[in-house]
Design a protein around this motif. Structure first.
Motif, PDB file in Angstrom:
ATOM      1  N   GLN A  88      31.402  47.650  13.206  1.00 18.25           N
ATOM      2  CA  GLN A  88      31.536  47.449  14.649  1.00 18.25           C
ATOM      3  C   GLN A  88      32.125  48.697  15.311  1.00 18.25           C
ATOM      4  N   PHE A  89      33.137  49.275  14.680  1.00 21.67           N
ATOM      5  CA  PHE A  89      33.759  50.487  15.211  1.00 21.67           C
ATOM      6  C   PHE A  89      32.752  51.637  15.259  1.00 21.67           C
ATOM      7  N   THR A  90      31.957  51.773  14.213  1.00 24.52           N
ATOM      8  CA  THR A  90      30.959  52.845  14.166  1.00 24.52           C
ATOM      9  C   THR A  90      29.962  52.715  15.309  1.00 24.52           C
ATOM     10  N   ARG A  91      29.568  51.487  15.603  1.00 24.30           N
ATOM     11  CA  ARG A  91      28.626  51.261  16.710  1.00 24.30           C
ATOM     12  C   ARG A  91      29.264  51.643  18.046  1.00 24.30           C
ATOM     13  N   LEU A  92      30.539  51.322  18.212  1.00 22.48           N
ATOM     14  CA  LEU A  92      31.216  51.618  19.479  1.00 22.48           C
ATOM     15  C   LEU A  92      31.333  53.112  19.730  1.00 22.48           C
ATOM     16  N   VAL A  93      31.576  53.882  18.670  1.00 24.46           N
ATOM     17  CA  VAL A  93      31.742  55.335  18.835  1.00 24.46           C
ATOM     18  C   VAL A  93      30.441  56.083  18.601  1.00 24.46           C
TER      19      VAL A  93
END
Length: 553
Positions: A88-93
């Motif tokens: 999820q974090f990777t998608r956000l950044v």
């Protein structure tokens, strides 16, 4: 307060540790060139790619985990939340899953360094012992290097959760979980005496939160923490009861000991924060049919006792006099090293399917005891003491050096377990961009490991534990690419949407092709086919092998 010399030593050891677990990956990625794609793993790529597959599900926006390496679809469950969160974090950044994975791995490793240092400062009696134990814990291993000359492959080469170096080299959740576990069980300055400041509940809240995170990252760490702290509570009560004879006095002492024990307070915090997570995971893996099948295959049995002794090596040998010294001098703080080491070794052979998981961090208390033992055995003369320390170093580091050298050799040889060809990567990119998210892909067992990690699509077979009925599914896949006409085996593949056919698949045999397969992508020696229905449902089959064709634009 740390002295300047202590600080410099810890920082230098920590920097060397981080360089050793990071530089090989940077070099491997750089060495791939234009013809290959580095898979991102130098140790245990099978599990490594499964972590990427979980992160991919998070990248797709999911908080419910589904088995990515099996054809069956479920509603999903709240497992592996750490890797889903990383996705999820990777998608956000808008980042790379591999970069996030290794950044998290280094972050967890740095926290592990601090937790080990903090732990040893609290439990070890002398500066020299702390130095010895810290260096041994960070870089030490067993006698696996010697056993390898006799054709043995012992646990210190692959049971990553037992050793700080291997944990930090392998994945993000082992070092982070180990760091949290060590922090939770580290004794306070006034252990056994309940402090009465206004902030007396702050540490309890932190333990609850840390246990919640530990339960999410490494659920079996909750059991280990409770057992170790419980052993310390029992030891303390036993000591206080030993001179007391009256039964009424004994009950009062037990109650008073529990009331005053910071260890017991930590157990309560762990049960509040971590036990609900553990109970949920046990329940869901037993009640969900797919996860129950996965759990039945996911057995992590401990190594034989002889293997364990070899894998702990000189550290276990030196820990024996360390136990004697700590016991004789009644070192209350160092008591935790004895309890963790003894109970940890016993739990390794408990009648549980995940017994090897209780090896988590075992090398840390043993290294502490080995530091005490080595300090006791060292001769008084500085020259002889230095020679003895050098001998220990020579005995404890070769296994980890062999692991590093093995990775270097695999990179130089472009080992297919670590690298994808440029064509395979291009094919995976096409699948990710041009197929539905619920598409089912048929690929060779080797390529089946990569498909969920790089596309998020399901496969018939790809992982020995996370594929339901793994052995049968692997055999069915092999039969298909061998050109088998076994209708019973091929019937298991009737739901396949796409067939991935590259060099790895060609090595299994000449694929038989019929009109039910339509070529939708081709580049050099790789083709991807969309299925109408597979040969099991087809009335006719061609015996002509697939031609290579030209790239489709």
């Amino acid at each position: 307060m740390l002295r300047k010399a202590d600080t410099l030593f810890m920082i230098s050891m920590g920097l060397l540790f981080v360089v050793l677990i990071t530089a090989p990956y940077l070099w491997a990625n750089q060495s791939a060139g234009s013809d290959y794609e580095f898979g991102g793993f130098l140790l245990n790529p099978i599990d490594g790619n499964s972590y990427l597959a979980k992160m991919y599900q998070g990248w797709q926006g999911n908080w419910r985990f589904q088995l990515p390496y099996t054809s069956q679809v479920s509603e999903g469950v709240y497992l592996f939340l750490y890797y889903l969160a990383l996705g999820q974090f990777t998608r956000l950044v808008d980042g790379s899953l591999q970069i996030t994975f290794h950044t998290a791995r280094i972050f967890g490793s740095v926290l592990l360094l601090f937790s080990i240092c903090f732990f040893y400062r609290r439990v070890l009696p002398k500066r020299r012992i702390t130095w010895l134990a810290f260096a041994l814990a960070l870089f030490g291993s067993g006698f696996g290097w010697a056993a390898s000359f006799f054709g043995l492959f012992t646990s210190d080469f692959w049971v990553a959760e037992g050793y700080p170096f291997l944990s930090a080299y392998a994945n993000p959740h082992f070092p982070l979980g180990m760091a949290i576990l060590i922090w939770i069980i580290t004794p306070g300055r006034d252990e056994g005496i309940r402090r009465l400041q206004k902030s007396k509940y702050r540490s309890d809240i932190l333990v609850i939160l840390a246990s919640l995170i530990l339960g999410i990252i490494l659920p079996f760490g909750i059991i280990l923490a409770v057992v170790v702290l419980g052993g310390l509570v029992v030891w303390d009560i036993w000591e206080r009861l030993d001179p007391v004879k009256g039964k009424s006095w004994r009950s009062e002492i037990i109650v008073d000991s529990l009331r005053r024990s910071d260890y017991f307070r930590k157990i309560i915090g762990i049960l509040i924060g971590g036990m609900p997570i553990l109970i949920y995971e046990i329940w869901i893996t037993q009640s969900d049919p797919l996860l129950a099948n996965w759990n039945a295959q996911n057995l992590t049995i401990s190594p034989p006792v002889w293997d364990l002794f070899i894998s702990l090596g000189i550290t276990l040998i030196l820990a024996a006099p360390g136990v004697w010294v700590a016991w004789k001098k009644k070192n209350t703080a160092a008591r935790i090293l004895i309890v963790w080491s003894c109970l940890g070794l016993l739990m390794l052979y408990a009648p549980l399917g995940l017994q090897r998981r209780f090896m988590l961090g075992l090398y840390v208390p043993l290294a502490g005891l080995a530091g005490i033992g080595l300090d006791f055995l060292l001769p008084m003369k500085k020259g002889l003491a230095f020679a003895a320390i050098c001998l220990v170093v020579i005995l404890v580091i070769p296994t980890n050096l062999m692991i590093l050298m093995g990775g270097i050799q695999a990179v130089q040889n472009k080992d297919a377990r670590l690298f994808l060809s440029a064509e395979e990567k291009e094919g995976l990119d096409w699948i990710a961009a041009n197929t539905p998210q619920n598409a089912l892909i048929l690929a060779s067992p080797e390529m089946g490991l990569y498909v969920p990690a790089y596309t998020g699509r399901r496969v018939i077979y790809g992982h020995p534990f996370e594929t339901v009925n793994a052995e049968q599914m692997e055999a069915n896949v092999a039969h298909y690419f061998e050109g088998s006409t076994d209708k019973e085996a091929l019937a298991e593949l009737s739901d396949v949407d796409y067939v991935f056919y590259g060099l790895r698949e060609r090595q299994l045999g000449n694929l038989l092709i019929g009109p039910e397969l339509t070529e939708v992508f081709s580049v050099q020696d790789l083709q991807i086919f969309q299925t109408g229905s597979l040969p099991a449902n087809s009335t006719e089959q061609s015996t002509m092998p697939i031609s290579l064709g030209k790239p489709i634009k």
